[in-house]
Design a protein around this motif. Structure first.
Motif, PDB file in Angstrom:
ATOM      1  N   LEU A 100       0.812  -1.217   0.000  1.00  0.00           N
ATOM      2  CA  LEU A 100       0.000   0.000   0.000  1.00  0.00           C
ATOM      3  C   LEU A 100       0.847   1.271   0.000  1.00  0.00           C
ATOM      4  CD1 LEU A 100      -2.726  -1.064   2.568  1.00  0.00           C
ATOM      5  CD2 LEU A 100      -2.889  -1.067   0.083  1.00  0.00           C
ATOM      6  N   LEU A 101       2.157   1.117   0.141  1.00  0.00           N
ATOM      7  CA  LEU A 101       3.035   2.282   0.143  1.00  0.00           C
ATOM      8  C   LEU A 101       3.124   2.885  -1.253  1.00  0.00           C
ATOM      9  CD1 LEU A 101       5.940   0.951   2.378  1.00  0.00           C
ATOM     10  CD2 LEU A 101       4.322   2.766   2.953  1.00  0.00           C
ATOM     11  N   PRO A 102       3.273   4.211  -1.334  1.00  0.00           N
ATOM     12  CA  PRO A 102       3.439   4.853  -2.648  1.00  0.00           C
ATOM     13  C   PRO A 102       4.666   4.302  -3.361  1.00  0.00           C
ATOM     14  CG  PRO A 102       3.215   6.499  -0.899  1.00  0.00           C
ATOM     15  CD  PRO A 102       3.335   5.173  -0.234  1.00  0.00           C
ATOM     16  N   ASP A 103       4.553   4.145  -4.671  1.00  0.00           N
ATOM     17  CA  ASP A 103       5.666   3.651  -5.465  1.00  0.00           C
ATOM     18  C   ASP A 103       5.886   4.575  -6.661  1.00  0.00           C
ATOM     19  OD1 ASP A 103       3.540   3.049  -7.146  1.00  0.00           O
ATOM     20  OD2 ASP A 103       3.775   0.890  -7.004  1.00  0.00           O
ATOM     21  N   GLU A 104       6.730   4.140  -7.570  1.00  0.00           N
ATOM     22  CA  GLU A 104       7.056   4.932  -8.758  1.00  0.00           C
ATOM     23  C   GLU A 104       5.794   5.324  -9.532  1.00  0.00           C
ATOM     24  OE1 GLU A 104       8.824   3.182 -12.679  1.00  0.00           O
ATOM     25  OE2 GLU A 104      10.398   3.385 -11.173  1.00  0.00           O
ATOM     26  N   LEU A 105       4.898   4.395  -9.704  1.00  0.00           N
ATOM     27  CA  LEU A 105       3.656   4.660 -10.437  1.00  0.00           C
ATOM     28  C   LEU A 105       2.806   5.704  -9.718  1.00  0.00           C
ATOM     29  CD1 LEU A 105       1.774   4.000 -12.791  1.00  0.00           C
ATOM     30  CD2 LEU A 105       0.850   2.133 -11.410  1.00  0.00           C
ATOM     31  N   THR A 106       2.710   5.590  -8.414  1.00  0.00           N
ATOM     32  CA  THR A 106       1.925   6.548  -7.623  1.00  0.00           C
ATOM     33  C   THR A 106       2.431   7.962  -7.839  1.00  0.00           C
ATOM     34  OG1 THR A 106       1.628   4.858  -5.905  1.00  0.00           O
ATOM     35  CG2 THR A 106       1.135   7.145  -5.300  1.00  0.00           C
ATOM     36  N   TYR A 107       3.728   8.134  -7.704  1.00  0.00           N
ATOM     37  CA  TYR A 107       4.305   9.476  -7.870  1.00  0.00           C
ATOM     38  C   TYR A 107       4.145   9.981  -9.290  1.00  0.00           C
ATOM     39  CZ  TYR A 107       6.204   9.807  -3.184  1.00  0.00           C
ATOM     40  OH  TYR A 107       6.327   9.915  -1.816  1.00  0.00           O
ATOM     41  N   THR A 108       4.312   9.123 -10.271  1.00  0.00           N
ATOM     42  CA  THR A 108       4.161   9.541 -11.668  1.00  0.00           C
ATOM     43  C   THR A 108       2.735  10.006 -11.932  1.00  0.00           C
ATOM     44  OG1 THR A 108       5.912   8.036 -12.376  1.00  0.00           O
ATOM     45  CG2 THR A 108       4.376   8.795 -14.072  1.00  0.00           C
ATOM     46  N   ILE A 109       1.765   9.281 -11.417  1.00  0.00           N
ATOM     47  CA  ILE A 109       0.360   9.667 -11.601  1.00  0.00           C
ATOM     48  C   ILE A 109       0.081  11.006 -10.929  1.00  0.00           C
ATOM     49  CG2 ILE A 109      -2.014   9.084 -10.925  1.00  0.00           C
ATOM     50  CD1 ILE A 109      -1.168   6.105 -11.387  1.00  0.00           C
ATOM     51  N   LEU A 110       0.585  11.196  -9.723  1.00  0.00           N
ATOM     52  CA  LEU A 110       0.343  12.459  -9.019  1.00  0.00           C
ATOM     53  C   LEU A 110       1.001  13.630  -9.740  1.00  0.00           C
ATOM     54  CD1 LEU A 110       0.653  11.319  -5.310  1.00  0.00           C
ATOM     55  CD2 LEU A 110      -1.436  11.977  -6.529  1.00  0.00           C
ATOM     56  N   ILE A 111       2.218  13.434 -10.240  1.00  0.00           N
ATOM     57  CA  ILE A 111       2.891  14.499 -10.983  1.00  0.00           C
ATOM     58  C   ILE A 111       2.111  14.819 -12.252  1.00  0.00           C
ATOM     59  CG2 ILE A 111       4.966  15.032 -12.346  1.00  0.00           C
ATOM     60  CD1 ILE A 111       6.546  13.428 -10.151  1.00  0.00           C
ATOM     61  N   SER A 112       1.647  13.797 -12.936  1.00  0.00           N
ATOM     62  CA  SER A 112       0.858  13.990 -14.147  1.00  0.00           C
ATOM     63  C   SER A 112      -0.453  14.723 -13.858  1.00  0.00           C
ATOM     64  CB  SER A 112       0.571  12.635 -14.781  1.00  0.00           C
ATOM     65  OG  SER A 112      -0.153  12.775 -15.961  1.00  0.00           O
ATOM     66  N   THR A 113      -1.042  14.434 -12.726  1.00  0.00           N
ATOM     67  CA  THR A 113      -2.288  15.090 -12.335  1.00  0.00           C
ATOM     68  C   THR A 113      -2.080  16.574 -12.083  1.00  0.00           C
ATOM     69  OG1 THR A 113      -3.091  13.036 -11.374  1.00  0.00           O
ATOM     70  CG2 THR A 113      -4.165  15.046 -10.647  1.00  0.00           C
ATOM     71  N   VAL A 114      -0.944  16.920 -11.510  1.00  0.00           N
ATOM     72  CA  VAL A 114      -0.629  18.338 -11.275  1.00  0.00           C
ATOM     73  C   VAL A 114      -0.646  19.096 -12.597  1.00  0.00           C
ATOM     74  CG1 VAL A 114       1.209  19.932 -10.565  1.00  0.00           C
ATOM     75  CG2 VAL A 114       0.676  17.959  -9.148  1.00  0.00           C
ATOM     76  N   ALA A 115      -0.154  18.484 -13.664  1.00  0.00           N
ATOM     77  CA  ALA A 115      -0.091  19.131 -14.972  1.00  0.00           C
ATOM     78  C   ALA A 115      -1.476  19.407 -15.540  1.00  0.00           C
ATOM     79  CB  ALA A 115       0.695  18.270 -15.952  1.00  0.00           C
ATOM     80  N   ARG A 116      -2.431  18.610 -15.172  1.00  0.00           N
ATOM     81  CA  ARG A 116      -3.767  18.708 -15.766  1.00  0.00           C
ATOM     82  C   ARG A 116      -4.798  19.373 -14.871  1.00  0.00           C
ATOM     83  NH1 ARG A 116      -0.882  14.972 -17.709  1.00  0.00           N
ATOM     84  NH2 ARG A 116      -1.041  14.283 -19.848  1.00  0.00           N
ATOM     85  N   ARG A 117      -4.367  19.874 -13.768  1.00  0.00           N
ATOM     86  CA  ARG A 117      -5.268  20.509 -12.810  1.00  0.00           C
ATOM     87  C   ARG A 117      -5.931  21.740 -13.391  1.00  0.00           C
ATOM     88  NH1 ARG A 117      -4.514  20.675  -6.623  1.00  0.00           N
ATOM     89  NH2 ARG A 117      -6.265  21.997  -6.572  1.00  0.00           N
ATOM     90  N   SER A 118      -7.213  21.846 -13.276  1.00  0.00           N
ATOM     91  CA  SER A 118      -7.924  23.018 -13.782  1.00  0.00           C
ATOM     92  C   SER A 118      -8.242  23.967 -12.638  1.00  0.00           C
ATOM     93  CB  SER A 118      -9.216  22.583 -14.472  1.00  0.00           C
ATOM     94  OG  SER A 118     -10.126  22.104 -13.507  1.00  0.00           O
ATOM     95  N   LYS A 119      -8.586  25.186 -12.991  1.00  0.00           N
ATOM     96  CA  LYS A 119      -8.916  26.174 -11.958  1.00  0.00           C
ATOM     97  C   LYS A 119     -10.081  25.712 -11.095  1.00  0.00           C
ATOM     98  CE  LYS A 119      -7.143  30.239 -14.233  1.00  0.00           C
ATOM     99  NZ  LYS A 119      -7.409  31.565 -14.728  1.00  0.00           N
ATOM    100  N   SER A 120     -11.021  24.972 -11.676  1.00  0.00           N
ATOM    101  CA  SER A 120     -12.186  24.528 -10.916  1.00  0.00           C
ATOM    102  C   SER A 120     -11.811  23.525  -9.835  1.00  0.00           C
ATOM    103  CB  SER A 120     -13.225  23.912 -11.846  1.00  0.00           C
ATOM    104  OG  SER A 120     -12.707  22.748 -12.441  1.00  0.00           O
ATOM    105  N   MET A 121     -10.615  22.899  -9.951  1.00  0.00           N
ATOM    106  CA  MET A 121     -10.183  21.910  -8.971  1.00  0.00           C
ATOM    107  C   MET A 121      -9.337  22.529  -7.867  1.00  0.00           C
ATOM    108  SD  MET A 121      -9.197  18.812 -11.539  1.00  0.00           S
ATOM    109  CE  MET A 121      -8.662  17.728 -10.234  1.00  0.00           C
ATOM    110  N   GLN A 122      -9.015  23.809  -7.972  1.00  0.00           N
ATOM    111  CA  GLN A 122      -8.156  24.438  -6.982  1.00  0.00           C
ATOM    112  C   GLN A 122      -8.857  24.537  -5.635  1.00  0.00           C
ATOM    113  OE1 GLN A 122      -6.619  28.203  -8.095  1.00  0.00           O
ATOM    114  NE2 GLN A 122      -5.575  27.423  -9.897  1.00  0.00           N
TER     115      GLN A 122
END
Length: 87
Positions: A21-43
């Motif tokens: 259940l610990l974060p791994d490489e995939l977890t961090y990659t997904i979170l970084i990718s999500t930061v790139a796609r964040r819209s103003k409505s999600m702030q």
């Protein structure tokens, strides 16, 4: 909220003793990718959640992954480039 997700995963792993259940490489990659796609409505007003297309948050996630002994791969770095290109 990315940092909160990581903390929740670590807490759950500690509670259950399940290291899968610990974060791994995939977890961090997904979170970084999500930061790139964040819209103003999600702030949110939570400073820790990062802002819209926030490269600082993406690099903070990368640094945290490395500090935890997780080795980023090419996909992780592509996600970072994506964050920077959207700024």
């Amino acid at each position: 909220h990315a940092l909160e997700v990581l903390d929740m995963m670590k807490n759950r792993a500690a509670q259950t003793g399940d290291k899968s259940l610990l974060p791994d490489e995939l977890t961090y990659t997904i979170l970084i990718s999500t930061v790139a796609r964040r819209s103003k409505s999600m702030q949110t007003r939570d400073v820790r959640s990062g802002g819209e297309k926030d490269p600082d948050m993406a690099f903070e996630l990368l640094e945290r992954a490395i500090s935890e002994g997780i080795t980023p791969n090419g996909v992780t770095y592509c996600a970072l480039i994506d964050v920077c290109s959207r700024c």
